[in-house]
Design a protein around this motif. Structure first.
Motif, PDB file in Angstrom:
ATOM      1  N   GLU A 138       0.580  -1.220   0.122  1.00 26.45           N
ATOM      2  CA  GLU A 138      -0.110   0.200   0.124  1.00 26.45           C
ATOM      3  C   GLU A 138       0.945   1.384   0.271  1.00 26.45           C
ATOM      4  OE1 GLU A 138      -0.489  -2.519   1.634  1.00 26.45           O
ATOM      5  OE2 GLU A 138      -2.495  -3.208   1.594  1.00 26.45           O
ATOM      6  N   GLU A 139       1.961   1.522   0.124  1.00 29.98           N
ATOM      7  CA  GLU A 139       2.561   2.632   0.516  1.00 29.98           C
ATOM      8  C   GLU A 139       3.884   2.492  -0.582  1.00 29.98           C
ATOM      9  OE1 GLU A 139       3.999   2.164   5.214  1.00 29.98           O
ATOM     10  OE2 GLU A 139       6.102   2.159   4.090  1.00 29.98           O
ATOM     11  N   ASP A 157       5.101 -18.482   4.632  1.00 25.23           N
ATOM     12  CA  ASP A 157       5.009 -20.231   5.358  1.00 25.23           C
ATOM     13  C   ASP A 157       4.395 -20.254   4.554  1.00 25.23           C
ATOM     14  OD1 ASP A 157       4.373 -19.192   7.598  1.00 25.23           O
ATOM     15  OD2 ASP A 157       5.640 -20.192   8.628  1.00 25.23           O
ATOM     16  N   SER A 158       3.386 -19.883   4.354  1.00 30.33           N
ATOM     17  CA  SER A 158       1.835 -21.090   4.160  1.00 30.33           C
ATOM     18  C   SER A 158       1.559 -20.287   2.559  1.00 30.33           C
ATOM     19  CB  SER A 158       0.922 -20.520   5.317  1.00 30.33           C
ATOM     20  OG  SER A 158       0.186 -19.808   5.568  1.00 30.33           O
ATOM     21  N   ARG A 159       0.667 -21.337   2.455  1.00 28.63           N
ATOM     22  CA  ARG A 159      -0.158 -20.960   1.181  1.00 28.63           C
ATOM     23  C   ARG A 159      -1.557 -20.240   1.733  1.00 28.63           C
ATOM     24  NH1 ARG A 159      -1.781 -23.915  -3.634  1.00 28.63           N
ATOM     25  NH2 ARG A 159       0.289 -24.948  -3.390  1.00 28.63           N
ATOM     26  N   GLU A 160      -1.776 -20.066   1.693  1.00 24.04           N
ATOM     27  CA  GLU A 160      -2.620 -18.732   2.450  1.00 24.04           C
ATOM     28  C   GLU A 160      -2.019 -17.483   2.442  1.00 24.04           C
ATOM     29  OE1 GLU A 160      -2.613 -21.994   4.494  1.00 24.04           O
ATOM     30  OE2 GLU A 160      -3.804 -22.490   3.298  1.00 24.04           O
ATOM     31  N   GLY A 161      -0.997 -17.525   3.254  1.00 26.67           N
ATOM     32  CA  GLY A 161      -0.350 -16.134   3.377  1.00 26.67           C
ATOM     33  C   GLY A 161       0.398 -15.664   2.577  1.00 26.67           C
ATOM     34  N   MET A 162       0.910 -16.701   1.555  1.00 25.73           N
ATOM     35  CA  MET A 162       1.351 -16.272   0.016  1.00 25.73           C
ATOM     36  C   MET A 162       0.186 -15.266  -0.511  1.00 25.73           C
ATOM     37  SD  MET A 162       4.735 -15.635  -1.571  1.00 25.73           S
ATOM     38  CE  MET A 162       5.256 -16.724  -1.260  1.00 25.73           C
ATOM     39  N   LYS A 163      -0.945 -16.475  -0.654  1.00 37.09           N
ATOM     40  CA  LYS A 163      -2.214 -16.127  -1.514  1.00 37.09           C
ATOM     41  C   LYS A 163      -2.705 -14.262  -1.186  1.00 37.09           C
ATOM     42  CE  LYS A 163      -4.566 -19.572  -3.289  1.00 37.09           C
ATOM     43  NZ  LYS A 163      -5.676 -20.852  -2.849  1.00 37.09           N
ATOM     44  N   LEU A 164      -2.668 -14.377   0.477  1.00 43.73           N
ATOM     45  CA  LEU A 164      -3.464 -13.328   0.857  1.00 43.73           C
ATOM     46  C   LEU A 164      -1.572 -12.052   0.453  1.00 43.73           C
ATOM     47  CD1 LEU A 164      -5.070 -11.535   2.966  1.00 43.73           C
ATOM     48  CD2 LEU A 164      -3.285 -12.046   4.927  1.00 43.73           C
ATOM     49  N   TRP A 165      -0.816 -12.484   0.421  1.00 44.54           N
ATOM     50  CA  TRP A 165       0.137 -11.478   0.049  1.00 44.54           C
ATOM     51  C   TRP A 165      -0.533 -10.399  -1.230  1.00 44.54           C
ATOM     52  CZ3 TRP A 165       5.356 -12.328  -1.382  1.00 44.54           C
ATOM     53  CH2 TRP A 165       6.650 -11.299  -1.854  1.00 44.54           C
ATOM     54  N   LEU A 166      -0.225 -11.643  -1.906  1.00 45.95           N
ATOM     55  CA  LEU A 166      -0.166 -11.329  -3.403  1.00 45.95           C
ATOM     56  C   LEU A 166      -1.939 -10.543  -3.791  1.00 45.95           C
ATOM     57  CD1 LEU A 166       0.714 -14.666  -4.688  1.00 45.95           C
ATOM     58  CD2 LEU A 166       2.384 -12.546  -4.300  1.00 45.95           C
ATOM     59  N   ALA A 225      -1.518  -7.191  -3.046  1.00 49.88           N
ATOM     60  CA  ALA A 225      -0.736  -6.687  -3.864  1.00 49.88           C
ATOM     61  C   ALA A 225      -1.399  -6.457  -5.454  1.00 49.88           C
ATOM     62  CB  ALA A 225       1.229  -7.828  -4.208  1.00 49.88           C
ATOM     63  N   GLU A 226      -1.434  -7.325  -5.768  1.00 50.58           N
ATOM     64  CA  GLU A 226      -2.754  -6.883  -6.464  1.00 50.58           C
ATOM     65  C   GLU A 226      -3.661  -5.627  -6.481  1.00 50.58           C
ATOM     66  OE1 GLU A 226      -3.073 -10.763  -9.204  1.00 50.58           O
ATOM     67  OE2 GLU A 226      -5.304 -10.170  -9.561  1.00 50.58           O
ATOM     68  N   GLY A 227      -4.240  -5.751  -5.296  1.00 49.92           N
ATOM     69  CA  GLY A 227      -5.764  -5.257  -5.230  1.00 49.92           C
ATOM     70  C   GLY A 227      -4.397  -3.526  -4.487  1.00 49.92           C
ATOM     71  N   ALA A 237      -3.671  -5.943 -11.447  1.00 44.74           N
ATOM     72  CA  ALA A 237      -3.155  -7.039 -11.974  1.00 44.74           C
ATOM     73  C   ALA A 237      -1.739  -7.497 -12.744  1.00 44.74           C
ATOM     74  CB  ALA A 237      -4.344  -7.818 -12.523  1.00 44.74           C
ATOM     75  N   GLY A 238      -1.273  -7.758 -13.216  1.00 51.08           N
ATOM     76  CA  GLY A 238      -0.324  -7.996 -14.028  1.00 51.08           C
ATOM     77  C   GLY A 238       1.047  -7.236 -14.013  1.00 51.08           C
ATOM     78  N   ARG A 239       0.331  -6.201 -12.602  1.00 48.45           N
ATOM     79  CA  ARG A 239       1.880  -5.285 -12.594  1.00 48.45           C
ATOM     80  C   ARG A 239       2.985  -5.644 -11.695  1.00 48.45           C
ATOM     81  NH1 ARG A 239       2.154  -1.263 -15.739  1.00 48.45           N
ATOM     82  NH2 ARG A 239       2.898  -0.005 -13.881  1.00 48.45           N
ATOM     83  N   THR A 240       3.179  -6.605 -11.237  1.00 51.44           N
ATOM     84  CA  THR A 240       4.269  -6.631 -10.710  1.00 51.44           C
ATOM     85  C   THR A 240       5.199  -7.938 -11.793  1.00 51.44           C
ATOM     86  OG1 THR A 240       3.162  -7.766  -8.524  1.00 51.44           O
ATOM     87  CG2 THR A 240       6.005  -8.710  -8.609  1.00 51.44           C
TER      88      THR A 240
END
Ligand SMILES: [Zn+2]
Ligand SMILES: [Zn+2]
Length: 287
Positions: free
Chosen positions: A154-155, A187-196, A199-201, A205-208
């Protein structure tokens, strides 16, 4: 994902490229110059020629640390703009595709908002002076903490919005070790999904454009940077698999930034994961 390595620039540009080639990298990252050494046009031309003939496809230039670009101390801020302008020019002369920057810290007594404003103005100034035609600006998340900005996506999006007002289109570099240090449980699937999804939010999309794929020995949320070798740190396999398995990142660049000495093993660990996930995908029914 186009996998590669952060290569040490101290032995020279050509040596950095040879390192990437010898490890079978599809991408490489390096700093734009060696400290205390001014590169010559011959150095740049030799590198460009060698890179054009190389199997390494993608070139990422990482700006050196710019601690005072967001400073309310005007002379320090102006000096940082000069440094950044020089690095943009070097990146162009090297033929870089991407230039990565970290945000740095706001001054004591200042604020995130003011710091972001000053930092963005500095980037715009340097960018307009150097006027690169084919270089893409990329902003990277950092471990954060205290006055250090850019710990969260967000920053970074706040910075990108200000850059966009000046017509500069910044995309995103996501560093897994830095996000971990900032409190994302990758370290978890959920944590990674949440972070990604954050980032997309924040960026769309497609900005990484780039991932910095680093394991870490630091404690989650400690704001400490301790990049470590894959399979031996705290991030493990589950979270990173959730990232590597995403088909929409197939053309992104993935750079490993590890302590030296185990580059080949780290790259092979990563390549093995990509291959295993691809095999699992293609054996899934209905595909
Ligand atoms: Zn970085
Ligand atoms: Zn990084």
């Amino acid at each position: 994902m186009k996998l590669g390595l952060h290569c040490d620039v101290r032995p020279g540009y050509l040596h950095a490229l040879k390192t990437a080639e010898s490890l079978g990298c599809e991408a490489m990252q390096m700093l734009p110059y060696r400290r205390h050494q001014i590169p010559t046009e011959k150095d740049f031309a030799e590198f460009r020629d060698a890179f054009a003939a190389s199997p390494v496809e993608r070139l990422v230039i990482h700006v050196r640390f710019l601690p005072f670009l967001a400073s309310t101390d005007r002379p320090r801020h102006l000096r940082s703009i000069e440094l950044l302008e020089r690095e943009i020019r070097y990146a162009v002369r090297l033929g870089g595709e991407f230039l990565i920057v970290h945000m740095g810290a706001y001054s004591p007594g200042s604020s995130l908002e003011e710091g972001t404003e000053i930092f963005a103005a500095g980037v715009v100034d340097a960018w307009q002076r150097a006027a690169p035609e084919r270089l893409a600006l990329v902003v990277e998340n950092v471990p954060g903490g205290g006055r250090r900005m850019g710990g969260s996506v967000e920053e970074l999006a706040g910075l990108a919005a200000r850059l966009a007002e000046a017509g500069i289109d910044a995309s995103l570099c996501l560093d897994t070790a830095h996000a971990w240090a900032h409190g994302e449980a990758l370290d978890s699937r959920e944590g990674m999904k949440l972070w990604l999804s954050k980032a997309e939010g924040a960026f769309g999309a497609g900005r990484t454009a780039i991932f910095h794929l680093n394991d870490s020995l630091a404690v989650l949320g400690s704001n400490r940077e301790h990049h470590w070798h894959w399979g031996r740190g705290r991030l493990g396999r589950e979270g990173i698999d959730a990232l590597l398995g995403r088909e929409d990142f197939a053309h992104a660049v993935g750079i490993l930034e590890m302590p030296p000495g185990d580059d080949l093993r780290n790259l092979e660990w990563m390549r093995e994961r990509v291959t295993a996930l691809r095999a699992a995908r293609s054996s899934r029914p209905g595909r």
